[in-house]
Each structure stands twice: as C-alpha cells, then as structure tokens.
Scaffold this motif. Structure first.
Motif, short mmCIF file in Angstrom:
data_model
loop_
_atom_site.label_atom_id
_atom_site.label_comp_id
_atom_site.label_asym_id
_atom_site.label_seq_id
_atom_site.Cartn_x
_atom_site.Cartn_y
_atom_site.Cartn_z
N GLY A 1 0.82 -1.21 0.00
CA GLY A 1 0.00 0.00 0.00
C GLY A 1 0.85 1.25 0.00
N ASP A 2 1.35 1.66 1.17
CA ASP A 2 2.19 2.84 1.26
C ASP A 2 3.55 2.56 0.65
OD1 ASP A 2 0.19 4.13 2.51
OD2 ASP A 2 0.99 3.93 4.54
N LEU A 3 3.91 3.31 -0.40
CA LEU A 3 5.17 3.12 -1.10
C LEU A 3 6.17 4.17 -0.62
CD1 LEU A 3 3.92 2.32 -4.69
CD2 LEU A 3 4.53 0.75 -2.85
N PRO A 4 7.43 4.05 -1.03
CA PRO A 4 8.42 5.03 -0.57
C PRO A 4 8.00 6.47 -0.89
CG PRO A 4 9.50 3.18 -1.61
CD PRO A 4 8.03 2.99 -1.83
N TRP A 5 8.42 7.37 -0.02
CA TRP A 5 8.13 8.80 -0.15
C TRP A 5 9.45 9.51 -0.40
CZ3 TRP A 5 9.25 12.95 3.42
CH2 TRP A 5 8.55 14.14 3.15
N LYS A 6 9.54 10.25 -1.51
CA LYS A 6 10.80 10.88 -1.91
C LYS A 6 10.58 12.37 -2.15
CE LYS A 6 12.27 6.67 -4.33
NZ LYS A 6 13.38 6.29 -3.45
N GLN A 7 11.57 13.15 -1.73
CA GLN A 7 11.51 14.59 -1.98
C GLN A 7 12.91 15.16 -2.12
OE1 GLN A 7 10.65 17.61 1.15
NE2 GLN A 7 8.93 18.22 -0.13
N ILE A 8 13.08 16.02 -3.11
CA ILE A 8 14.31 16.81 -3.27
C ILE A 8 13.91 18.29 -3.21
CG2 ILE A 8 16.25 17.37 -4.77
CD1 ILE A 8 16.07 14.61 -5.96
N HIS A 9 14.62 19.03 -2.39
CA HIS A 9 14.26 20.43 -2.14
C HIS A 9 15.55 21.25 -2.12
CE1 HIS A 9 12.46 23.62 0.80
NE2 HIS A 9 12.50 24.05 -0.44
N GLY A 10 15.60 22.30 -2.91
CA GLY A 10 16.80 23.12 -2.96
C GLY A 10 16.49 24.57 -3.22
N GLY A 11 17.47 25.42 -2.97
CA GLY A 11 17.26 26.84 -3.19
C GLY A 11 18.48 27.65 -2.85
N GLY A 12 18.30 28.97 -2.84
CA GLY A 12 19.41 29.86 -2.53
C GLY A 12 18.95 31.28 -2.31
N ARG A 13 19.87 32.09 -1.81
CA ARG A 13 19.60 33.50 -1.54
C ARG A 13 20.89 34.29 -1.75
NH1 ARG A 13 16.81 36.52 3.62
NH2 ARG A 13 17.99 38.46 3.51
N ALA A 14 20.73 35.49 -2.29
CA ALA A 14 21.87 36.38 -2.48
C ALA A 14 21.48 37.80 -2.09
CB ALA A 14 22.35 36.35 -3.93
N ASP A 15 22.40 38.51 -1.42
CA ASP A 15 22.17 39.89 -0.97
C ASP A 15 23.29 40.78 -1.49
OD1 ASP A 15 19.91 39.82 1.35
OD2 ASP A 15 21.10 37.98 1.40
N TRP A 16 22.92 41.94 -2.00
CA TRP A 16 23.89 42.92 -2.50
C TRP A 16 23.68 44.26 -1.82
CZ3 TRP A 16 21.48 39.49 -5.79
CH2 TRP A 16 22.31 38.69 -6.58
N GLN A 17 24.76 44.91 -1.45
CA GLN A 17 24.73 46.32 -1.06
C GLN A 17 25.10 47.10 -2.33
OE1 GLN A 17 24.01 47.48 2.23
NE2 GLN A 17 23.78 49.44 1.18
N VAL A 18 24.09 47.42 -3.14
CA VAL A 18 24.33 48.00 -4.46
C VAL A 18 24.99 49.36 -4.36
CG1 VAL A 18 23.24 48.68 -6.63
CG2 VAL A 18 22.35 46.72 -5.35
#
Length: 442
Positions: free
Chosen positions: A23-40
């Motif tokens: 019934g319940d099969l494997p549960w898979k997740q890939i999660h990624g991201g990023g952030r960048a800050d500049w003092q222009v």
C-alpha cells in the motif's frame, strides 16, 4: 549568498491493500534553493531568493461518508512540483524616508492519481513608501498587483466549474501617524482598499490611539474593519461526497456545490489595553470585542431529481451560505517577572466568550453549539531557574478549558526540563511532558 539542497527518502510503510499488495510506497523529496544579498550602493540593497522542490509519494485512502458508507481502500499516487523566486529592492533616499519594491512569482503542479490534478501560478508586485513629513507626522503608502491562474483537471466526483480561472487582485493602502503630543499621545489612521474578482471593491479602515503617561506605562485603543473574500473553493467547487440507495431502489447522492453569489465575511474589531514595565517586571492587560456578519456555513437544501427519465438519481445539495453572525469578546493578561539574576517567571491567562447564531436558510449539516468551538479559559505559567551557571531547571503549568462542540474535556498539564551546559557549544537536556500522567484529548 547561500545555497542549499535537501533530499528525503522514506522507506515503504507497513500498510497493505486487501489481498496483501503493498500500500504505502516510498516517499521521496528533493528540495533546494538559494539567496543572495547585495549592497548596491550606500542607499540601495537588493535581495534575490529562489527555491524548488519535487515530491513523489503513495498512500492508502478511501472515499465516502459516514452517512452513506465508504468505498474500498485504494492506493493514491501523488506527485507535487513547486518553485518560487522573489526579488526585493530597498532604497533609503534620506534619514526620514525609505521605499521598497518587491516582485514574487511561484508555481505549483499537483497530481493525484485518483483525485486532484491542479496547476497554480501567481505573480505579485508590491511597492511601499514611508516618509516622515515632520517630527510629528509620518506617512506610509503603497500599492500592489497580483495575478493568479488556477487550472483544474476535473473528473467524475470532483470538479471545479469552470475548471480554469484567472484572478487579478489590485490593492492600495495608506497609513498616517500623527504625534498629537510628542512621545505622549499618538494617533494612527489608515485604510486598505482592494478589488478582487469575487466581491469587487473592499475597504478595510483602521484607527489606533496610544497614550504614554510616563516612561513605564502605555494605554491604547483601536478599531478596525476586516473582510475575508471567498476563494474558488467556496464558489466553483462541485464534489459528490457520498452515495447510497433509497428503499425503493432510487440512487441518492450528496453533492457539495459552490455558491457564486457568496460575499465576504465581515468583522469589526474593537481592542484596548494597558502595558506596564518597570524594574524587571512587565504586565499587559488587553480586552477585545469582535462583531461578525455573513460567516460561511455549509447547509443542506431540498433534494432534486437528476438524470430523469433514463437513469434518475436523487441529489441532496450542500451549499455554502453567508448564514452566521454574532460576536466574540474576552480579555488577556500576561506578565513577566525577573525575580533574580537566576530566576524568571512568565505567565498568561485568557478569556474567550462567543455568541454566534446561524440563520437557517437551509438545514445545518453538522448541528453544533456555535459558541463552543474554542476553550473559553486558558492559563499557563512558566518558570526558568538556573540552579548553577551550567544547570537549568524549567517548568511549565498549563490549564485549558473544555471544547464543547468537539467533546474535548478540560485538562491540566505540567512539563519540566533539566538542561546541562557542558561547554559553550554543547548542551544536554532531559525533558518530560504531562508529568501528571493523566491522558487527555487535545
């Protein structure tokens, strides 16, 4: 800047379908991201964020209702992909003004093998400006635009009519803060105006008056109007929630149906309070009165025949109606006391009384005491005590009143925690909840 990625992989569960199939099969997740800050520049900053994820899972479920019974257990495979990106620019033209421009975009794709297939896209642009016109006068204003697209793939028992929908939302606001007496009496007035696809123009004004008679005290009072427009779940949905057969053999079906004429829920809130802080102690006392109109309830209406004469069935419609009104009122007291350099105590007590009434346009689907869906009284006190410079002993006492409509009785709970700081960067702790050992429903 920073970047991250996370992977989750859960093994198959123990549940099984009739016949012994997995019934319940494997549960898979890939999660990624990023952030960048500049003092222009000396006046400008820029922030960009982005993230994305993909999820695949399977679970056991069955459809139906208590009234007409449930169908057999089925395996439902679900895939869910999402992502978003945002950019925020801030500028400070002077010491007395600043502005912010923000853009946001997100998308979701949700696919259940036997239920929902949905795509969602939204783009949002928001601008805000603040300026101190004088030492006594500060003005803030802003505007925004949001555009949302929601696409549904309908199937037999579950559908949205129409299946695809686009909703623009226009907003604007201003807030004016005036120091009638500098550092003593401050008046804040403002309003938010929006235009949405469901109810048109909505206005939400507010006013607040704050008086500081001395350096350790503050008195304040406010009044505001708020609305909650419907979403397409309340307007466009159509779901067959249960079925059965009458004694004469006629099929019967309960059908949840959206209401295109549904308006916004409306609330007017009145609040007031007193705040005192002095020599390691603080006390806050607040009271409120909220009045409500056009709250949504689900009601049943007279059945009708569908599909006659070839394959007639009796349909019992369930429709969201603006049929509840009334008020809630109560108070809250909270405080904190630094008894010594090693001991700090904090606590709060709340009282919530509800007086809600339902206008029976149809028949209520779930008879319940409308004023009993939340505990009327709650109390808690926390003690934080340092036995030594490295050993902490924390305790907490909670008392929660009964919830009548859910048949949840009142309960008392005591928690405790013992912590030991081995080094500056390493700590061990032992904690226990519900030391009274009285099992209770929450």
């Amino acid at each position: 800047y920073r970047l991250y990625v996370k992977n989750t992989d859960r093994d198959q569960g123990l549940a099984a379908l009739p016949g012994g199939n997995a019934g319940d099969l494997p549960w898979k997740q890939i999660h990624g991201g990023g952030r960048a800050d500049w003092q222009v520049s000396s006046q400008d900053t820029l922030t960009i964020e982005a993230e994305a994820s993909t999820t695949d899972l399977s679970e056991l479920t069955h459809f139906g209702s208590l009234q007409f019974g449930f169908g057999p257990m089925m395996r439902m495979d679900t895939s869910y992909d999402s992502g978003d990106v945002s950019a925020q620019w801030k500028r400070k033209p002077s010491d007395t003004s600043d502005m912010r421009l923000q853009f946001f975009y997100e998308q979701h794709d949700y696919d259940q093998s036997i239920a929902i297939k949905e795509g969602f896209r939204v783009a949002d642009l928001d601008f805000q400006y603040r300026a101190a016109l004088s030492p006594r006068h500060e003005l803030m204003w802003g505007a925004g635009f949001r555009y949302a697209i929601n696409n549904q793939k309908n199937f037999g028992a579950y559908s949205f009519l129409p299946p695809n929908r686009s909703d623009p939302l226009y907003t604007g606001f201003f807030q004016d803060q005036i120091s009638i007496r500098p550092e003593k009496l401050v008046l804040t007035v403002g309003t938010k105006v929006e235009h949405n696809n469901y109810t048109g123009v909505e206005v939400q004004p507010g006013v607040r008056l704050s008086w500081t008679p001395g350096p350790h005290q503050e008195l304040w009072a406010s009044a505001a109007r708020a609305v909650s427009p419907p979403s397409r779940v309340y307007v466009d949905i159509q779901v067959d929630t249960g079925n059965g057969v009458l004694p004469d053999g006629t099929p019967i079906e309960t059908r949840l149906t959206g209401n295109p004429q549904l308006g916004s829920e409306k609330m007017i809130a009145y609040e007031g309070g007193y705040r005192l802080h002095y020599k390691g102690a603080s006390l806050d006392i607040a009271g409120f009165l909220n009045t409500y109109r056009d709250l949504r309830t689900l009601q049943s209406f007279p059945p009708f025949i569908e599909g006659a004469p070839l394959s007639p069935q009796l349909i019992v419609p369930l429709i969201y109606m603006p049929a509840e009104h009334g008020s809630t009122y109560g108070s809250e007291i909270s405080g904190q006391w630094q008894a010594s350099g090693r001991w700090r105590v904090s606590g709060s007590a709340t009282l919530l009384l509800m007086d809600l009434h339902e206008d029976l346009i149809g028949v209520p689907t779930t008879p319940r005491p409308l004023d009993g869906s939340s505990p009327a009284r709650q109390f808690q006190v926390h003690s934080y005590f340092d036995l030594t410079r490295k050993i902490e002993f924390d305790t907490a006492l909670y008392q929660v009143g009964r919830i009548a409509s859910l048949q949840v009785p009142a309960y008392v709970r005591i928690d405790a925690r013992l912590g030991w700081k081995l080094t500056h960067s390493l700590e061990l702790s032992l904690a226990s909840q519900n030391l009274l050992n009285h099992p209770h429903v929450e």
